[in-house]
Design a protein around this motif. Sequence first.
Motif, mmCIF file in Angstrom:
data_model
loop_
_atom_site.group_PDB
_atom_site.id
_atom_site.type_symbol
_atom_site.label_atom_id
_atom_site.label_comp_id
_atom_site.label_asym_id
_atom_site.label_seq_id
_atom_site.Cartn_x
_atom_site.Cartn_y
_atom_site.Cartn_z
ATOM 1 N N GLN A 85 -11.011 -14.951 -9.155
ATOM 2 C CA GLN A 85 -10.150 -15.961 -9.769
ATOM 3 C C GLN A 85 -8.779 -16.047 -9.095
ATOM 4 O O GLN A 85 -8.242 -17.133 -8.921
ATOM 5 N N GLN A 86 -8.208 -14.914 -8.707
ATOM 6 C CA GLN A 86 -6.875 -14.919 -8.086
ATOM 7 C C GLN A 86 -6.886 -15.711 -6.785
ATOM 8 O O GLN A 86 -5.953 -16.470 -6.517
ATOM 9 N N ARG A 87 -7.923 -15.537 -5.994
ATOM 10 C CA ARG A 87 -8.008 -16.266 -4.721
ATOM 11 C C ARG A 87 -8.153 -17.768 -4.992
ATOM 12 O O ARG A 87 -7.520 -18.590 -4.337
ATOM 13 N N TYR A 88 -8.975 -18.132 -5.985
ATOM 14 C CA TYR A 88 -9.143 -19.547 -6.337
ATOM 15 C C TYR A 88 -7.833 -20.130 -6.859
ATOM 16 O O TYR A 88 -7.431 -21.223 -6.460
ATOM 17 N N ASP A 89 -7.160 -19.397 -7.748
ATOM 18 C CA ASP A 89 -5.892 -19.879 -8.314
ATOM 19 C C ASP A 89 -4.828 -20.076 -7.243
ATOM 20 O O ASP A 89 -3.927 -20.906 -7.405
ATOM 21 N N ALA A 90 -4.909 -19.325 -6.153
ATOM 22 C CA ALA A 90 -3.924 -19.435 -5.074
ATOM 23 C C ALA A 90 -4.186 -20.642 -4.171
ATOM 24 O O ALA A 90 -3.317 -21.001 -3.361
ATOM 25 N N TRP A 161 -22.573 -19.002 -2.817
ATOM 26 C CA TRP A 161 -21.883 -19.819 -1.836
ATOM 27 C C TRP A 161 -20.438 -20.135 -2.214
ATOM 28 O O TRP A 161 -19.551 -20.110 -1.349
ATOM 29 N N LEU A 162 -20.179 -20.453 -3.474
ATOM 30 C CA LEU A 162 -18.830 -20.886 -3.870
ATOM 31 C C LEU A 162 -17.729 -19.876 -3.537
ATOM 32 O O LEU A 162 -16.695 -20.272 -2.999
ATOM 33 N N PRO A 163 -17.895 -18.589 -3.842
ATOM 34 C CA PRO A 163 -16.816 -17.649 -3.483
ATOM 35 C C PRO A 163 -16.547 -17.610 -1.975
ATOM 36 O O PRO A 163 -15.407 -17.439 -1.551
ATOM 37 N N ARG A 164 -17.588 -17.792 -1.172
ATOM 38 C CA ARG A 164 -17.397 -17.819 0.274
ATOM 39 C C ARG A 164 -16.627 -19.055 0.699
ATOM 40 O O ARG A 164 -15.783 -19.000 1.592
ATOM 41 N N ARG A 165 -16.915 -20.173 0.051
ATOM 42 C CA ARG A 165 -16.178 -21.418 0.330
ATOM 43 C C ARG A 165 -14.713 -21.265 -0.074
ATOM 44 O O ARG A 165 -13.818 -21.681 0.646
ATOM 45 N N VAL A 166 -14.475 -20.651 -1.217
ATOM 46 C CA VAL A 166 -13.092 -20.407 -1.656
ATOM 47 C C VAL A 166 -12.378 -19.516 -0.645
ATOM 48 O O VAL A 166 -11.227 -19.787 -0.260
ATOM 49 N N ARG A 167 -13.060 -18.477 -0.181
ATOM 50 C CA ARG A 167 -12.459 -17.569 0.793
ATOM 51 C C ARG A 167 -12.094 -18.299 2.072
ATOM 52 O O ARG A 167 -11.003 -18.132 2.616
ATOM 53 N N LEU A 169 -11.445 -21.513 2.427
ATOM 54 C CA LEU A 169 -10.303 -22.398 2.159
ATOM 55 C C LEU A 169 -8.997 -21.605 2.055
ATOM 56 O O LEU A 169 -7.945 -22.056 2.479
ATOM 57 N N ALA A 170 -9.075 -20.429 1.452
ATOM 58 C CA ALA A 170 -7.880 -19.590 1.292
ATOM 59 C C ALA A 170 -7.390 -19.067 2.640
ATOM 60 O O ALA A 170 -6.185 -18.900 2.835
ATOM 61 N N ASP A 171 -8.325 -18.800 3.551
ATOM 62 C CA ASP A 171 -7.949 -18.251 4.851
ATOM 63 C C ASP A 171 -7.433 -19.317 5.814
ATOM 64 O O ASP A 171 -6.822 -18.990 6.824
ATOM 65 N N ASP A 172 -7.715 -20.587 5.534
ATOM 66 C CA ASP A 172 -7.248 -21.682 6.432
ATOM 67 C C ASP A 172 -5.783 -21.961 6.286
ATOM 68 O O ASP A 172 -5.102 -21.756 5.396
#
Length: 172
Positions: A85-90, A161-167, A169-172
Amino acid sequence: MSRLLHGLNATLSVLLVGGSLWMFPRLPAQVPRHFGLSGTADAYWDATLLHWMALPAIAIIVVVGIYGAAWWVGTTPSAVNMPNQQRYDALSPANQRAIARHVQAFLYGTATAMLVLFSAAQWSTYQVAMSATNTLSGGGRALTLGIPVVLTIATGILAWWLPRRVRRLADD
C-alpha cells in the motif's frame, strides 16, 4: 476497450433478460431450480415468471454491483487497496489512475464472464426443462463449472501482476 466491453455487457444483459422472457411461454409446468455437481437436476419448482426470471435478476444485480465497484475504483483511485500500500500511495495521481484503469478493465471483463455464466445456466436450464433428460449438456456443464475456474485464475494473475506494475511505475 472499455466501450467494447460495455457494449458487449449491455448486449448480453438484453439477450439474457429478453431471451428468458421469450422462452417463458414455452416452458413446461415444472423447471429445474438446482443442479448437483454431476449436472443432474435435483430440485424443481413451478414455472412461474418470478421463478424463471430469478436467475436473470440475480445476474443483473451482480453486474450492477461489479459496475458499481468499477465506478468507485475509477472515481477514488487513492482508496484502492494494494499488497504494498505504501508504494501505491506514493504514486502520482496519474499513475494511480492508470492502475485503477487496469482494475476497472478486469472488473468489466468479470461482468462479461458473469453474464456468460448466467446465460449458459439459464439456457441449460431451459434445455433440461424442454427435454426428456434431467442432466445438463456437456457444454452447459463445462461453462457453468469452467467460468468460475477461469475467473479464479484470472484473479490470481491480476493479484500477481498489479504489484509488479505498481513497482515499475514507482521506479520510473
